[in-house]
Enzyme design. Structure first.
Site, PDB file in Angstrom:
ATOM      1  N   TYR A 119       0.852  -1.194   0.000  1.00 31.45           N
ATOM      2  CA  TYR A 119       0.000   0.000   0.000  1.00 31.45           C
ATOM      3  C   TYR A 119       0.881   1.235   0.000  1.00 31.45           C
ATOM      4  O   TYR A 119       1.822   1.327   0.787  1.00 31.45           O
ATOM      5  CB  TYR A 119      -0.894  -0.013   1.244  1.00 31.45           C
ATOM      6  CG  TYR A 119      -1.822   1.175   1.388  1.00 31.45           C
ATOM      7  CD1 TYR A 119      -1.619   2.135   2.372  1.00 31.45           C
ATOM      8  CD2 TYR A 119      -2.921   1.337   0.545  1.00 31.45           C
ATOM      9  CE1 TYR A 119      -2.483   3.216   2.512  1.00 31.45           C
ATOM     10  CE2 TYR A 119      -3.789   2.410   0.683  1.00 31.45           C
ATOM     11  CZ  TYR A 119      -3.556   3.345   1.675  1.00 31.45           C
ATOM     12  OH  TYR A 119      -4.411   4.421   1.807  1.00 31.45           O
TER      13      TYR A 119
ATOM     14  N   ASP B 218       9.290   2.815  -0.280  1.00 27.50           N
ATOM     15  CA  ASP B 218       8.229   3.481   0.484  1.00 27.50           C
ATOM     16  C   ASP B 218       8.468   3.152   1.961  1.00 27.50           C
ATOM     17  O   ASP B 218       8.098   2.087   2.437  1.00 27.50           O
ATOM     18  CB  ASP B 218       6.859   3.000   0.014  1.00 27.50           C
ATOM     19  CG  ASP B 218       5.742   3.615   0.860  1.00 27.50           C
ATOM     20  OD1 ASP B 218       4.569   3.394   0.532  1.00 27.50           O
ATOM     21  OD2 ASP B 218       6.058   4.282   1.866  1.00 27.50           O
TER      22      ASP B 218
ATOM     23  N   LYS C 294       4.439   9.373   8.841  1.00 29.41           N
ATOM     24  CA  LYS C 294       4.241   8.892  10.217  1.00 29.41           C
ATOM     25  C   LYS C 294       5.289   9.461  11.191  1.00 29.41           C
ATOM     26  O   LYS C 294       5.199  10.626  11.575  1.00 29.41           O
ATOM     27  CB  LYS C 294       4.193   7.368  10.221  1.00 29.41           C
ATOM     28  CG  LYS C 294       3.025   6.813   9.353  1.00 29.41           C
ATOM     29  CD  LYS C 294       2.988   5.313   9.324  1.00 29.41           C
ATOM     30  CE  LYS C 294       2.042   4.804   8.257  1.00 29.41           C
ATOM     31  NZ  LYS C 294       0.636   4.759   8.691  1.00 29.41           N
TER      32      LYS C 294
HETATM   33  P1  KE4 Z   1      -0.969   8.294   4.615  1.00 31.78           P
HETATM   34  O1  KE4 Z   1      -1.517   9.012   3.370  1.00 31.78           O
HETATM   35  O2  KE4 Z   1      -2.025   7.458   5.299  1.00 31.78           O
HETATM   36  O3  KE4 Z   1      -0.254   9.258   5.562  1.00 31.78           O
HETATM   37  O4  KE4 Z   1       0.177   7.285   4.139  1.00 31.78           O
HETATM   38  C1  KE4 Z   1      -0.109   6.350   3.154  1.00 31.78           C
HETATM   39  C2  KE4 Z   1       0.859   5.186   3.284  1.00 31.78           C
HETATM   40  C3  KE4 Z   1       1.902   5.079   2.384  1.00 31.78           C
HETATM   41  N1  KE4 Z   1       2.796   4.070   2.468  1.00 31.78           N
HETATM   42  C4  KE4 Z   1       2.691   3.129   3.439  1.00 31.78           C
HETATM   43  C5  KE4 Z   1       3.702   2.027   3.493  1.00 31.78           C
HETATM   44  C6  KE4 Z   1       1.642   3.198   4.390  1.00 31.78           C
HETATM   45  O5  KE4 Z   1       1.539   2.243   5.344  1.00 31.78           O
HETATM   46  C7  KE4 Z   1       0.708   4.241   4.322  1.00 31.78           C
HETATM   47  C8  KE4 Z   1      -0.458   4.360   5.289  1.00 31.78           C
HETATM   48  N2  KE4 Z   1      -0.580   3.345   6.248  1.00 31.78           N
HETATM   49  C9  KE4 Z   1      -1.923   3.056   6.721  1.00 31.78           C
HETATM   50  C10 KE4 Z   1      -1.874   1.882   7.679  1.00 31.78           C
HETATM   51  N3  KE4 Z   1      -1.352   0.722   7.078  1.00 31.78           N
HETATM   52  C11 KE4 Z   1      -2.553   4.271   7.357  1.00 31.78           C
HETATM   53  C12 KE4 Z   1      -3.752   4.005   8.212  1.00 31.78           C
HETATM   54  C13 KE4 Z   1      -5.022   4.405   7.511  1.00 31.78           C
HETATM   55  O6  KE4 Z   1      -5.104   4.277   6.277  1.00 31.78           O
HETATM   56  O7  KE4 Z   1      -5.939   4.841   8.244  1.00 31.78           O
END
Ligand code: KE4
Length: 428
Positions: free
Chosen positions: A145, A240, A268
């Site tokens: 993701y 990533d 994060k």
């Molecule tokens: P954000 O747009 O959520 O800040 O980041 C996206 C993203 C990009 N790359 C990786 C490896 C990520 O894990 C994420 C976002 N992680 C999720 C949880 N696995 C965020 C939680 C959510 O979507 O509410």
């Protein structure tokens, strides 16, 4: 949590005006069949819902709270910064300070751009790769993701996988056509895509440790292989590190595994819990970004003075604590927890752990790729989640997410976790 709790009332009210009652799908607890709790506050390793229930938190806001919630040093700095103004839309010294901390700690980053979310960081890094190489196609991995930009919602992980909707409505076919999907830990699947799309692939984007199909570790040689294949095909390698950055080690997965990508995305932890993320890499690549180069990327709140304050304080503490063995302590707690869960649950589960990141898969096979990850029994995971929540231990409300341990956790927390798993194992 009683059904007529304040959380339930808030959820019912929110559902009327917010789609699904939440601002991010996984928070709705839909895959664990439970009314989601609404949080009132959190401190160190504890999180409190609006019904005054106290939980030991192993979600840590999905990774940012590596120091523990509401670290006094970060909060004090943020409070102080607020008195100087919340947003200017003009450059500040803090952006250069945070950028320097990132450049000094993440080996592959020579130049960096601050943005407001991991999605924005990944979307921008992909545009830079396309702009730098002049090629259109991107290779990603099934179950990984990279945020919710259109081109990345193809066989995505995290909430997209949890809802077993790896693709998303609303993504024009054209976008999906330029996103090629390989299999994690399968270099041949990557080579095949390069061969079928000669000179068309701009980059490979990968979570160096996958954490959105649950935690799946790279096989020995996988990351090195990606580095080799991308070099051979004049494509860029994007790590990533939104989850692994400053998590696996100060320098992230790139430092941990000794593999140098061309671009890195961060999120994060880098924002200390505030809306801040970043993408960066080799100077030659990053110099294509406007206003220097022709790849446009912008943001009203990019480098926001409050968010950069939280990021600066967090990174300064991590750099200092790293000298006192912080990452070893996090690794020790992660190992202690993984070994304890394996001992209690045996072949009911497969546990993948690296540093303070781990996942418990309800399957009797080794989980080392997407297929084995989705072989897990998500109903059983829901039983585990609910039983542990009833024991006041908050886990990710999805089999396909990760557990996070913070510096505010202790060996007593880990022992308590294992004791509680022992008490519920009969129902698993
Ligand atoms: P954000 O747009 O959520 O800040 O980041 C996206 C993203 C990009 N790359 C990786 C490896 C990520 O894990 C994420 C976002 N992680 C999720 C949880 N696995 C965020 C939680 C959510 O979507 O509410």
């Amino acid at each position: 949590m009683s059904l007529d709790s304040r959380s339930k009332t808030l959820f019912d009210k929110s559902k009327r005006i917010i789609p699904g009652g939440v601002n991010s799908p996984v928070r709705a607890f839909y895959s664990v069949n439970r009314t989601p709790f609404f949080i009132s506050h959190a401190k160190r390793n504890k999180i409190y819902d609006v019904d005054d229930n106290e939980y030991t938190d192993y979600v840590c806001s999905w990774g940012p709270m590596i120091l523990g919630h509401a670290d006094d040093r970060v909060v004090d700095a943020v409070k102080k910064a607020c008195d100087d103004g919340l947003s200017f839309g003009a450059p500040t010294a803090k952006e250069e300070i945070l950028a320097s901390l990132i450049v000094d700690t993440v080996p592959a980053i020579e130049k960096v751009r601050l943005v407001s979310s991991g999605t924005e960081a990944c979307m921008s890094a992909i545009r830079v790769a396309r702009g730098y190489t002049g090629k259109d196609k991107i290779i990603k991995f099934r179950g990984c993701y990279h945020g919710h930009s259109d081109g990345m919602l193809v066989k995505a992980g995290s909430g997209a996988l949890t809802g077993s909707v790896p693709d998303s409505l609303g993504v024009p076919k054209g976008y999906a056509d330029d996103t090629l999907v390989a299999e994690y830990n399968n270099l041949r699947s990557v080579e095949e895509l390069f061969n079928e799309n000669k000179d068309q692939v701009a980059a490979v984007i990968v979570e160096p440790v996958a954490a959105n199909m649950g935690v799946v570790l790279p096989d020995k040689g996988f990351l090195e292989g990606l580095r080799e294949i991308t070099k051979k095909n004049n494509a860029l390698l994007i790590f990533d590190e939104v989850i692994t950055g400053f998590r696996l080690s100060l320098g992230g997965a790139g430092e941990y595994y000794g593999v140098k990508p061309d671009l890195v995305t961060l999120g994060k932890i880098v924002g200390g819990g505030m809306p801040l993320a970043a993408y960066g890499g080799a100077k030659e690549v990053m110099d294509v970004v406007a206003p220097l180069g022709g790849v446009y990327q912008a943001g009203t709140l990019s480098g926001n003075p409050i968010a950069t304050t939280a990021g600066i304080e967090t990174l300064k503490i991590l750099i200092e604590e790293n000298k006192n063995g912080l990452y070893q302590r996090l690794e020790d707690m992660g190992k202690h927890l993984a070994v304890g869960i394996r001992f209690v649950l045996g072949n009911k589960v497969h546990v993948n752990q690296i540093g303070s990141l781990l996942s418990v898969f309800f399957t009797d096979v080794d989980v080392n790729d997407y297929e084995t990850a989705i072989s897990s029994d998500t109903d059983k995971y829901a039983v585990y989640f609910n039983a542990m929540l009833d024991k006041m231990i908050y886990l990710a409300p999805s089999q396909f997410e990760a557990m996070f341990i913070s510096a505010a956790h202790s060996d007593n927390d880990i022992d308590d976790f294992i004791k509680n798993v022992e008490e519920i194992k009969e129902i698993l």
